[in-house]
Design an enzyme around this catalytic site. Structure first.
Site, PDB file in Angstrom:
ATOM      1  N   SER A 464      38.445  48.420  32.048  1.00  0.00           N
ATOM      2  CA  SER A 464      37.039  48.583  31.676  1.00  0.00           C
ATOM      3  C   SER A 464      36.802  50.026  31.268  1.00  0.00           C
ATOM      4  O   SER A 464      37.560  50.926  31.644  1.00  0.00           O
ATOM      5  CB  SER A 464      36.128  48.223  32.857  1.00  0.00           C
ATOM      6  OG  SER A 464      34.782  48.574  32.592  1.00  0.00           O
ATOM      7  N   TYR A 477      33.420  48.301  41.648  1.00  0.00           N
ATOM      8  CA  TYR A 477      33.869  47.819  40.335  1.00  0.00           C
ATOM      9  C   TYR A 477      34.688  48.882  39.614  1.00  0.00           C
ATOM     10  O   TYR A 477      35.788  48.607  39.117  1.00  0.00           O
ATOM     11  CB  TYR A 477      32.655  47.420  39.491  1.00  0.00           C
ATOM     12  CG  TYR A 477      33.023  46.862  38.137  1.00  0.00           C
ATOM     13  CD1 TYR A 477      33.459  45.543  38.005  1.00  0.00           C
ATOM     14  CD2 TYR A 477      32.944  47.658  36.997  1.00  0.00           C
ATOM     15  CE1 TYR A 477      33.804  45.037  36.759  1.00  0.00           C
ATOM     16  CE2 TYR A 477      33.289  47.158  35.755  1.00  0.00           C
ATOM     17  CZ  TYR A 477      33.720  45.843  35.639  1.00  0.00           C
ATOM     18  OH  TYR A 477      34.067  45.343  34.405  1.00  0.00           O
TER      19      TYR A 477
END
Length: 594
Positions: A464, A477
């Site tokens: 990401s 995350y």
């Protein structure tokens, strides 16, 4: 003396004063495929491919004149011309398949011969198809040279010089007596170790003991043919059969540019590129056998259809078809979003696709649509990537039923927003189980199979843009995705020597369904719903499509890229992480307003 192929039936075929050793595998009632070896090989170079084809075809291999168990012409000079090699092929074809044309496959000089067989008038009706691997037509090569010499440009001059450097061995083989002395002396003794080191050939008993004499005799292939054909190439060297061209990307002897404009000589041409070096019959037998089988099956179906047009094999289109057609690709998190788009992109390129997701119905739907898009085969599988045993069972099933995966895309992931203090231990476990351990399980199970197969492959891990940028609101995350990025870098270093590439894809804000299932810690359920709706709206306004991420995945595999930021914000955050860490840390303190 050469070893025999396990389970093969041998016969002798006499032609032109020599005796050819012919080996046969499989049911003689099935379509016949003839595998022709190159230099300085014997028919055993095809052993791994032949064993993979024998259940579906009548597989025939023969030692060309002067090699293996076949006898050599006397005198050697003038005994290896393409005309005499064509006589040998026709004698073998008449012996093993007198009533039906054969499917021809050639590697190296076997392919050089094959182009001759597929373009001369006297073989018409005896060949059903031709698969060429690492060996151009000498006539086409001659025309290629003439175009670049007569009408030079900087690009053409570079191609000419590049191939000239690759062809150093051709000049050496034209010298009198020296090649024979080298092969019967130190070069012949060291050649197996040279192949193992330079070509990563497995140490499995190949080359055979006849190598020194095979190579010494085979020098006359070059002396009897190369200069005469390159000086006066045939103007009518058009293939009268469908041709499949397989080009290894790392061939140190042949430039890929040699096959530019090949369609003018072979109108019914199918192209593939294959990760590997020159001796792909030994290093990539699985993929080679799969493409050969698919191509032959396509041509046989055409013949059975009484002239109906043959479908391209595989049914591929788009800019990636040449590279990914027929490959086996597994994508996790494939029921929607980036995973589904990636499965579709590989399907459009003609890859066989395994779509994996916890949502069984969604995975099956992705597989169904992938087949409609262009995948020659696609399957939906249900598995939770966080479950180690489930992933091990999946890997065993995929290997047994579909084969070893060529490209693995570890894409499954979940979203979690919240500060460290608001994130419970259970939240941490869940996000790490899916986002990190899911990737670890995929790499361990499928990556191990790739490594054990020894034929290379590629692993893509979805990280990401959050892997580059810390945030007070994405502690768990961002940590999971940063770990995926580092895992990918470590694994890339570990597997580089085995021909397995590893890429980390770092999207950004992409319009997918991840926001609708994301958790927001430290707030009520009602507030979670409001934030999900707000985030989904923002992602929708950004409207960056998952198809662009899928294209980045294919590009990463195609060019073996290590870290691939996708969206503009991902590129920007990576730049900040590398060159302006203070700005990055300042951004991390900002509390997002949702």
């Amino acid at each position: 003396m050469n070893r025999g192929l396990a389970g093969a039936r041998e016969r002798r075929v006499r032609t032109g004063g020599i005796e050819l050793c012919v080996a046969e595998l499989g049911d003689a009632a099935q379509p016949t495929v003839v595998l022709v070896h190159g230099y300085p090989d014997s028919k055993e170079v095809w052993e791994e491919v032949a064993l993979r084809l024998q259940d579906r075809f009548h597989v025939v291999l023969y030692d060309v004149r002067g090699c293996g168990r076949s006898t050599a012409p006397q005198p050697l000079r003038g005994g290896f011309t393409l005309e005499k090699l064509t006589d040998d092929f026709l004698a073998v074809a008449d012996a093993v398949s007198p009533d039906a044309p054969v499917h021809l496959v050639g590697h190296d000089w076997g392919s050089v011969q094959g182009w001759e067989f597929a373009t001369v008038a006297r073989t018409e009706g005896r060949i059903a198809s031709f698969t060429s691997v690492s060996g151009p037509s000498l006539d086409h090569f001659g025309h290629w040279l003439n175009r670049r010499i007569s009408r030079p440009t900087p690009r053409r001059a570079a191609q000419l010089l590049g191939q000239g450097a690759r062809s150093w061995y051709v000049y050496a083989l034209h010298t009198p007596r020296l090649p024979e002395a080298a092969w019967r002396g130190p070069l012949g003794a060291r050649w197996p170790r040279i192949l193992e080191r330079l070509e990563r050939l497995p140490a499995d008993g190949y080359p055979t003991a006849s190598l020194p004499s095979d190579a010494a005799h085979g020098a006359w292939l070059y002396r009897d043919n190369v200069r005469s054909r390159l000086r006066r190439p045939r103007p009518d060297a058009y293939a009268h059969v469908p041709v499949q061209l397989i080009v290894p990307t790392g061939d140190r002897y042949l430039s890929q540019h040699l096959y530019d404009d090949l369609e003018q000589w072979a109108p019914q041409l199918v192209r593939h590129t294959l990760e590997g070096q020159h001796w792909v019959p030994r290093t990539r037998p699985d993929q080679l056998a799969a493409w050969i089988a698919e191509f032959i099956t396509s041509q046989e179906s055409r013949a059975d259809g009484a002239g109906a047009p043959a479908a391209r094999t595989p049914a591929a289109k788009g800019p990636y078809a040449e590279r990914f057609g027929g490959r086996l690709v597994l994508v996790t998190g494939a029921a929607g979003g980036i995973g589904r788009a990636t499965a579709f992109a590989f399907a459009e390129a003609g890859a066989r696709v395994v779509a994996v997701d916890r949502d069984a119905e969604g995975a099956s739907r992705t597989a169904e649509l992938a087949r409609l898009i262009g995948a020659p085969a696609a399957w939906g599988e249900c598995a939770d990537v966080a479950d180690e045993q489930a992933m091990e069972k999946l890997a065993a099933k995929v290997a047994a039923e579909y084969g070893v995966v060529d490209v693995l895309v570890n894409n499954a992931g979940i979203g979690l927003s919240g500060t460290f203090m608001d994130t419970s231990a259970e939240d941490w476990r869940r996000v790490l189980d899916v986002n990190l351990w899911g990737v670890i399980h995929g790499c361990r199970t499928f990556g191990r199979q790739m490594a054990e197969r020894g034929q290379g492959g590629h692993i893509v891990n979805t990280a990401s843009a959050a892997a580059f940028q810390p945030s007070r609101a994405l502690a768990a995350y961002s940590t999971s995705k940063a770990a995926v990025l580092m895992l990918s870098e470590c694994l890339r270093a570990e597997l580089a020597g085995q021909g397995i590439g590893v890429s980390a894809i770092c999207p950004g804000i992409v319009n997918t369904g991840i926001t609708t299932a994301a958790r927001f810690t430290g707030v009520s359920e009602e507030e979670q719903q409001r934030r999900r709706a707000r985030t989904a709206k923002l992602y929708g306004l950004r409207n960056y499509p998952p198809e662009k991420v899928a294209d980045a995945v294919l590009q990463a595999v195609l060019h073996d890229r290590a870290v691939v930021p996708v969206t503009p914000e991902a590129h920007g955050l990576r730049f900040l992480s590398r060159f302006t860490p203070r700005v990055r840390r300042a951004l991390a303190r900002i509390e997002p307003k949702l």
